[in-house]
Write a protein that holds these residues in place. Structure first.
Motif, PDB file in Angstrom:
ATOM      1  N   SER A   1       0.831  -1.200   0.000  1.00 43.93           N
ATOM      2  CA  SER A   1       0.000   0.000   0.000  1.00 43.93           C
ATOM      3  C   SER A   1       0.868   1.253   0.000  1.00 43.93           C
ATOM      4  O   SER A   1       1.850   1.331   0.752  1.00 43.93           O
ATOM      5  CB  SER A   1      -0.917   0.019   1.224  1.00 43.93           C
TER       6      SER A   1
ATOM      7  N   GLN B   1      -1.762   4.446   3.490  1.00 44.38           N
ATOM      8  CA  GLN B   1      -1.454   4.117   4.875  1.00 44.38           C
ATOM      9  C   GLN B   1      -1.756   5.289   5.809  1.00 44.38           C
ATOM     10  O   GLN B   1      -2.317   5.110   6.896  1.00 44.38           O
ATOM     11  CB  GLN B   1       0.017   3.704   4.991  1.00 44.38           C
TER      12      GLN B   1
ATOM     13  N   ASN C   1      -4.503   5.181   8.763  1.00 44.86           N
ATOM     14  CA  ASN C   1      -4.069   5.419  10.139  1.00 44.86           C
ATOM     15  C   ASN C   1      -4.819   6.600  10.767  1.00 44.86           C
ATOM     16  O   ASN C   1      -5.170   6.567  11.952  1.00 44.86           O
ATOM     17  CB  ASN C   1      -2.559   5.667  10.179  1.00 44.86           C
TER      18      ASN C   1
ATOM     19  N   TRP D   1      -1.304  -4.565   7.798  1.00 42.62           N
ATOM     20  CA  TRP D   1      -1.066  -4.308   6.383  1.00 42.62           C
ATOM     21  C   TRP D   1      -0.760  -5.606   5.629  1.00 42.62           C
ATOM     22  O   TRP D   1       0.096  -6.384   6.040  1.00 42.62           O
ATOM     23  CB  TRP D   1       0.094  -3.322   6.213  1.00 42.62           C
TER      24      TRP D   1
ATOM     25  N   ASP E   1      -5.811  -4.203   1.762  1.00 38.44           N
ATOM     26  CA  ASP E   1      -5.871  -3.062   2.682  1.00 38.44           C
ATOM     27  C   ASP E   1      -7.048  -2.148   2.359  1.00 38.44           C
ATOM     28  O   ASP E   1      -7.738  -1.666   3.268  1.00 38.44           O
ATOM     29  CB  ASP E   1      -4.560  -2.276   2.643  1.00 38.44           C
TER      30      ASP E   1
END
Length: 225
Positions: free
Chosen positions: A31, A36, A40, A97, A103
């Motif tokens: 990813s 990411q 997050n 991940w 993802d």
């Protein structure tokens, strides 16, 4: 590839529907940092908004727990995959991940609190049916354990069971070698047709934005199909 609901499933869950997306020519990899970061950020907000003790108050969790009971599955023993993901994140564990396809799939699963499945189309054979598991339905799950699917909601091709709203199989898993993919969204009865269309559209856009390729097909499968 045709996807349909078995009549026995529709008898127990008459309002259950499946969102189906097929992708061709995807390029699966790690990813990107952008994805990411976005995930997050979402996870941090999720932890601020929800407490683990109030997980059952989330509509998708509540509705799928009820659906599991109607289907004959104890949701405390066999949790919907979306609940398992959310529970893990709210316990403070990091997002796990895998690759850019999985993802994105898992992000939307926790975003909407719905079980999502992503599968390598080339590892599937023939048409697909969502049905209740038989005595001989079992497979090696992504969790590394042999999963016995008797009496549980599952997806099967002509080779046998390969997926479910609980845990999917290693046979159909998506890797960086996968190019043609099948994605299935398990919609509970509380979601309106308009919302289903919105979810399908947003998933398709983000998936191809991250993984490239084309959306070859989208549909919503109901008991009438």
């Amino acid at each position: 590839m045709k996807v349909q609901l078995d009549p026995a499933v529709s008898e127990r869950l008459p309002q259950l529907s499946l969102g189906v997306l097929q992708y061709s020519g995807a390029s699966v990899s790690d990813s990107p940092k952008m994805l990411q970061g976005r995930i997050n950020y979402f996870v941090e907000g999720l932890r601020l908004e929800h407490e683990l003790s109030r997980l059952a108050d989330i509509e998708g969790i509540r509705e799928w727990r009820a659906a599991f009971k109607k289907a004959g599955t104890d949701p405390s023993r066999y949790r919907p995959s979306s609940e398992a993901l959310l529970r893990r994140l709210l316990q403070g564990n990091p997002f796990f991940w895998i690759n850019s396809a999985v993802d994105v799939n898992n992000f939307f699963s926790v975003l909407h609190a719905l079980p999502f499945g992503i599968y390598d189309h080339n590892h599937l054979a023939g048409d697909i049916v969502c049905r209740i598991g038989h005595e001989d339905d079992r497979y090696e799950g992504l969790n590394g354990r042999e999963v016995h699917m008797e009496g549980k909601l599952l997806l099967a091709d002509k080779t046998g069971a390969f997926g479910s709203p609980i845990v999917d199989s290693k046979r159909s898993c998506v890797t960086d070698q996968s190019r043609d993919l099948l994605q299935v969204i398990f919609f509970h009865e509380g979601i309106t047709p308009q919302k289903k269309d919105e979810i399908l559209g947003s998933v398709a856009r983000m998936f191809t934005e991250i993984n490239g390729g084309e959306v070859a097909h989208t549909s919503i499968i109901t008991a009438k199909d």
